[in-house]
Design an enzyme around this catalytic site. Structure first.
Site, PDB file in Angstrom:
ATOM      1  N   ASP A 132       3.780   3.558  -4.059  1.00 46.77           N
ATOM      2  CA  ASP A 132       2.841   3.289  -2.478  1.00 46.77           C
ATOM      3  C   ASP A 132       3.686   1.964  -1.405  1.00 46.77           C
ATOM      4  O   ASP A 132       3.747   2.914   0.037  1.00 46.77           O
ATOM      5  CB  ASP A 132       1.651   2.366  -3.265  1.00 46.77           C
ATOM      6  N   HIS A 147      -3.456   7.830  -7.018  1.00 45.03           N
ATOM      7  CA  HIS A 147      -2.722   6.604  -7.116  1.00 45.03           C
ATOM      8  C   HIS A 147      -1.451   6.443  -7.098  1.00 45.03           C
ATOM      9  O   HIS A 147      -0.920   7.422  -8.186  1.00 45.03           O
ATOM     10  CB  HIS A 147      -3.506   5.670  -7.614  1.00 45.03           C
TER      11      HIS A 147
END
Length: 397
Positions: free
Chosen positions: A168, A139
């Site tokens: 991200d 992540h």
């Protein structure tokens, strides 16, 4: 279906005025970075078709503005064939899966670029398509960690990630959109598409190039949380006001610092030199005491219109009400939802995003099958065998 066609024809009139008009993008449904990339392209005029899984009760895509949705079962050969047909007639494919997934489906770049040599095949993953971590889960915090950037973030103590924005969205979705734009531009000269390998690790590092390039000038010589721009300097940080809100201070230059001190009602002669590192904690305490004596609104009255570099810290649900943002139209408000206006603003072909509602899973399946030339009988066969699904939008949307 006829109503859908009319709506998308009307939308097409507006799209023709935007920078990416005429570009068709296939976005394979994924988590935050890929949907953000697709939304950017849609906001600037591309037709983005999101490929959702069948048997999905709802989409988790909160960045679906302006997209269409087709629901395909890629575990069935008919679904794979349909996606290949879509890609053969499209300009861009955005795929967010781990290394090897597309190849196992028979949808790797070797296959799709052979069928459509002009296709821009954008791969958006955390660790990229090569290296020992290429097949690993991760992540934002993991990508940020091995990029080197996380080590610089946060104050004293353990490093702290800035939510999941840097890897991200900045290093992932936005960097991928840039790569797609560059590849489309190059295609005008070569007539050929290409594969884009967007690694969020590398994207986060590249966005943060300043950290590497500025080490030589001494900006990061002190421990984390004690430097000029990471919370160490009293003139670069946030302060709580008497009503529990905050003001942001960025008075780095001496002339701006003087205006800050003056606005706070402090005597500059009693303060140590601005760049006396050892005195920064004491000066911060003095600034905190001063800011704590008035409300945020009162401090705005003091500093607005000056060059002290002091501004209010606004929560998400109030940013659109600030006079500056209101005048520029910096936020969109539709159906009770507030979201940032697409940036940057182009003078001749600005983004003109459609209403905020995203598509239901499979909402445009029938429309897209019709455009691809499938007969009604073929459509019914695909529906019957579960290769595709079609759903009407939820009434509340």
């Amino acid at each position: 279906m006829e109503r859908d066609i009319i709506l998308w024809v009307l939308l097409g009139v507006a799209v023709k005025l935007m920078a990416l008009a005429g570009v068709r993008v296939i976005e394979l449904a994924g988590l935050a970075p890929a949907p953000f990339c697709g939304m950017i392209l849609a906001d600037f005029g591309a037709r983005v078709i999101r490929v959702d899984r069948t048997k999905a009760a709802m989409s988790m895509d909160t960045q679906a503005r302006g997209k269409q949705s087709v629901a395909l079962n890629l575990k069935q050969p008919q679904g794979v064939a349909l996606l290949r047909r879509l890609c053969a007639q499209s300009d861009v494919l955005i795929e967010p899966f781990r290394k090897g997934v597309m190849e196992k489906l028979g949808l790797g770049p070797d296959v799709l670029l052979q069928e459509n040599p002009r296709l821009v095949y954008a791969r958006l993953t955390g660790f990229g398509q090569s290296g020992p971590y290429a097949s690993s889960a991760g992540h934002d915090i993991n990508y940020l960690a091995i990029s080197g950037v996380l080590s610089m973030l946060g104050g004293r103590g353990a490093p702290q990630p800035p939510i999941n924005l840097l890897a991200d969205f900045a290093g992932g979705g936005l960097m991928c959109a840039l790569g797609i734009s560059l590849a489309l531009l190059e295609r005008h000269a070569s007539g050929r598409g290409q594969v884009i390998d967007t690694s969020m690790v590398e994207g986060a590092a590249y966005v943060s190039s300043f950290l590497w390039k500025s080490r030589a000038v001494g900006l990061w010589n002190r421990p984390r949380g004690e430097n000029l721009l990471d919370g160490g300097a009293p003139f670069y940080g946030t302060y709580r006001t008497s009503d529990g809100k905050y003001m942001a201070v960025g008075a780095i230059e001496p002339q701006f610092y003087d205006l800050l001190v003056q606005g706070l009602g402090l005597d500059a002669a009693t303060l140590p030199p601005q760049m006396s590192f050892s005195d920064w904690p004491a000066v911060r305490a003095e600034f905190a005491r001063a800011f704590g004596g008035r409300t945020q609104e009162e401090w705005c009255g003091v500093f607005d219109g000056t060059d002290a570099c002091v501004t209010p810290v606004l929560p998400l649900d109030q940013a659109h009400t600030h006079p500056h943002n209101r005048l520029r139209g910096s936020f969109l408000q539709e159906g009770g939802e507030v979201s940032p206006r697409p940036a940057p603003v182009l003078s001749r072909t600005p983004a003109a995003p459609p209403p905020a509602r995203g598509p239901a899973v499979g909402e445009h399946t029938l429309l897209i099958l019709q455009e691809l030339g499938y007969s009604p009988a073929q459509v019914q066969e695909l529906l019957h065998c579960g290769a595709v699904e079609s759903h009407k939008p939820n009434a509340r949307l």
